[in-house]
Design a protein around this motif. Sequence first.
Motif, PDB file in Angstrom:
ATOM      1  N   LEU A  33       3.476 -11.208  10.968  1.00 40.50           N
ATOM      2  CA  LEU A  33       2.449 -12.236  10.823  1.00 40.50           C
ATOM      3  C   LEU A  33       1.969 -12.709  12.189  1.00 40.50           C
ATOM      4  CD1 LEU A  33       3.930 -14.348   7.904  1.00 40.50           C
ATOM      5  CD2 LEU A  33       1.880 -12.949   7.851  1.00 40.50           C
ATOM      6  N   ARG A  34       2.919 -12.949  13.123  1.00 37.98           N
ATOM      7  CA  ARG A  34       2.544 -13.389  14.463  1.00 37.98           C
ATOM      8  C   ARG A  34       1.694 -12.335  15.170  1.00 37.98           C
ATOM      9  NH1 ARG A  34       7.842 -14.222  15.702  1.00 37.98           N
ATOM     10  NH2 ARG A  34       8.486 -15.923  14.387  1.00 37.98           N
ATOM     11  N   ALA A  35       2.090 -11.070  15.032  1.00 34.50           N
ATOM     12  CA  ALA A  35       1.329  -9.996  15.670  1.00 34.50           C
ATOM     13  C   ALA A  35      -0.078  -9.903  15.087  1.00 34.50           C
ATOM     14  CB  ALA A  35       2.069  -8.673  15.498  1.00 34.50           C
ATOM     15  N   ALA A  36      -0.201 -10.062  13.788  1.00 33.76           N
ATOM     16  CA  ALA A  36      -1.514 -10.001  13.144  1.00 33.76           C
ATOM     17  C   ALA A  36      -2.387 -11.170  13.601  1.00 33.76           C
ATOM     18  CB  ALA A  36      -1.358 -10.017  11.630  1.00 33.76           C
ATOM     19  N   ARG A  37      -1.794 -12.357  13.724  1.00 26.89           N
ATOM     20  CA  ARG A  37      -2.571 -13.515  14.180  1.00 26.89           C
ATOM     21  C   ARG A  37      -3.047 -13.310  15.614  1.00 26.89           C
ATOM     22  NH1 ARG A  37       1.715 -17.039  12.032  1.00 26.89           N
ATOM     23  NH2 ARG A  37       1.152 -17.424   9.884  1.00 26.89           N
ATOM     24  N   GLU A  38      -2.145 -12.783  16.463  1.00 25.14           N
ATOM     25  CA  GLU A  38      -2.509 -12.558  17.856  1.00 25.14           C
ATOM     26  C   GLU A  38      -3.625 -11.522  17.961  1.00 25.14           C
ATOM     27  OE1 GLU A  38      -2.663 -13.376  21.687  1.00 25.14           O
ATOM     28  OE2 GLU A  38      -1.334 -14.399  20.274  1.00 25.14           O
ATOM     29  N   ARG A  41      -6.849 -13.103  17.003  1.00 27.00           N
ATOM     30  CA  ARG A  41      -7.386 -13.994  18.037  1.00 27.00           C
ATOM     31  C   ARG A  41      -8.107 -13.207  19.119  1.00 27.00           C
ATOM     32  NH1 ARG A  41      -2.067 -17.036  18.271  1.00 27.00           N
ATOM     33  NH2 ARG A  41      -2.301 -18.476  16.565  1.00 27.00           N
ATOM     34  N   THR A  42      -7.548 -12.072  19.528  1.00 25.90           N
ATOM     35  CA  THR A  42      -8.194 -11.305  20.588  1.00 25.90           C
ATOM     36  C   THR A  42      -9.527 -10.745  20.111  1.00 25.90           C
ATOM     37  OG1 THR A  42      -6.961  -9.324  19.991  1.00 25.90           O
ATOM     38  CG2 THR A  42      -6.022 -10.705  21.706  1.00 25.90           C
ATOM     39  N   VAL A  43      -9.601 -10.326  18.864  1.00 30.84           N
ATOM     40  CA  VAL A  43     -10.863  -9.823  18.319  1.00 30.84           C
ATOM     41  C   VAL A  43     -11.871 -10.950  18.235  1.00 30.84           C
ATOM     42  CG1 VAL A  43     -11.955  -8.896  16.258  1.00 30.84           C
ATOM     43  CG2 VAL A  43      -9.835  -7.903  17.089  1.00 30.84           C
ATOM     44  N   ALA A  44     -11.443 -12.130  17.797  1.00 29.89           N
ATOM     45  CA  ALA A  44     -12.355 -13.266  17.684  1.00 29.89           C
ATOM     46  C   ALA A  44     -12.847 -13.680  19.061  1.00 29.89           C
ATOM     47  CB  ALA A  44     -11.662 -14.432  16.993  1.00 29.89           C
ATOM     48  N   GLY A  45     -11.999 -13.588  20.070  1.00 26.98           N
ATOM     49  CA  GLY A  45     -12.414 -13.926  21.424  1.00 26.98           C
ATOM     50  C   GLY A  45     -13.485 -12.985  21.924  1.00 26.98           C
ATOM     51  N   ARG A  46     -13.369 -11.719  21.593  1.00 25.86           N
ATOM     52  CA  ARG A  46     -14.380 -10.747  22.014  1.00 25.86           C
ATOM     53  C   ARG A  46     -15.689 -10.979  21.275  1.00 25.86           C
ATOM     54  NH1 ARG A  46     -10.707  -5.806  21.210  1.00 25.86           N
ATOM     55  NH2 ARG A  46      -9.173  -6.194  22.798  1.00 25.86           N
ATOM     56  N   ALA A  52     -19.714  -8.916  25.625  1.00 23.24           N
ATOM     57  CA  ALA A  52     -18.647  -8.015  25.202  1.00 23.24           C
ATOM     58  C   ALA A  52     -19.155  -6.589  25.029  1.00 23.24           C
ATOM     59  CB  ALA A  52     -18.025  -8.505  23.904  1.00 23.24           C
ATOM     60  N   LEU A  53     -20.316  -6.411  24.464  1.00 20.65           N
ATOM     61  CA  LEU A  53     -20.830  -5.065  24.247  1.00 20.65           C
ATOM     62  C   LEU A  53     -21.259  -4.412  25.553  1.00 20.65           C
ATOM     63  CD1 LEU A  53     -22.977  -5.679  21.070  1.00 20.65           C
ATOM     64  CD2 LEU A  53     -20.752  -4.577  21.211  1.00 20.65           C
ATOM     65  N   TYR A  54     -21.591  -5.221  26.545  1.00 25.42           N
ATOM     66  CA  TYR A  54     -22.106  -4.708  27.804  1.00 25.42           C
ATOM     67  C   TYR A  54     -21.157  -5.065  28.931  1.00 25.42           C
ATOM     68  CZ  TYR A  54     -26.076  -4.839  24.703  1.00 25.42           C
ATOM     69  OH  TYR A  54     -26.893  -4.692  23.633  1.00 25.42           O
TER      70      TYR A  54
END
Length: 77
Positions: A33-38, A41-46, A52-54
């Motif tokens: 669960l912790r790994a999935a949340r982390e 978060r990184t995807v949401a930050g991007r 991010a695309l450039y």
Amino acid sequence: MNKRLLKRHKRQVSRAKERVRVSEPDLRTPEQLRAAREASRTVAGRRNDPHALYSTPSILNPAAPAPEGAAKGDEGS
């Protein structure tokens, strides 16, 4: 009329109960669960980063002169 509405309501409730699906329990371990949340978060930050695309600079420079073989006026006609 009241009896008719009561019967109709009972029918609707019983049909709704038949359609209800109970969701399956989450069987992941706390570490998973912790790994999935982390990871989420990184995807949401991007997603929130406007560049991010450039993220890498463009290789092509629009102000640079064209290579000599690519010029249209060089054809010997």
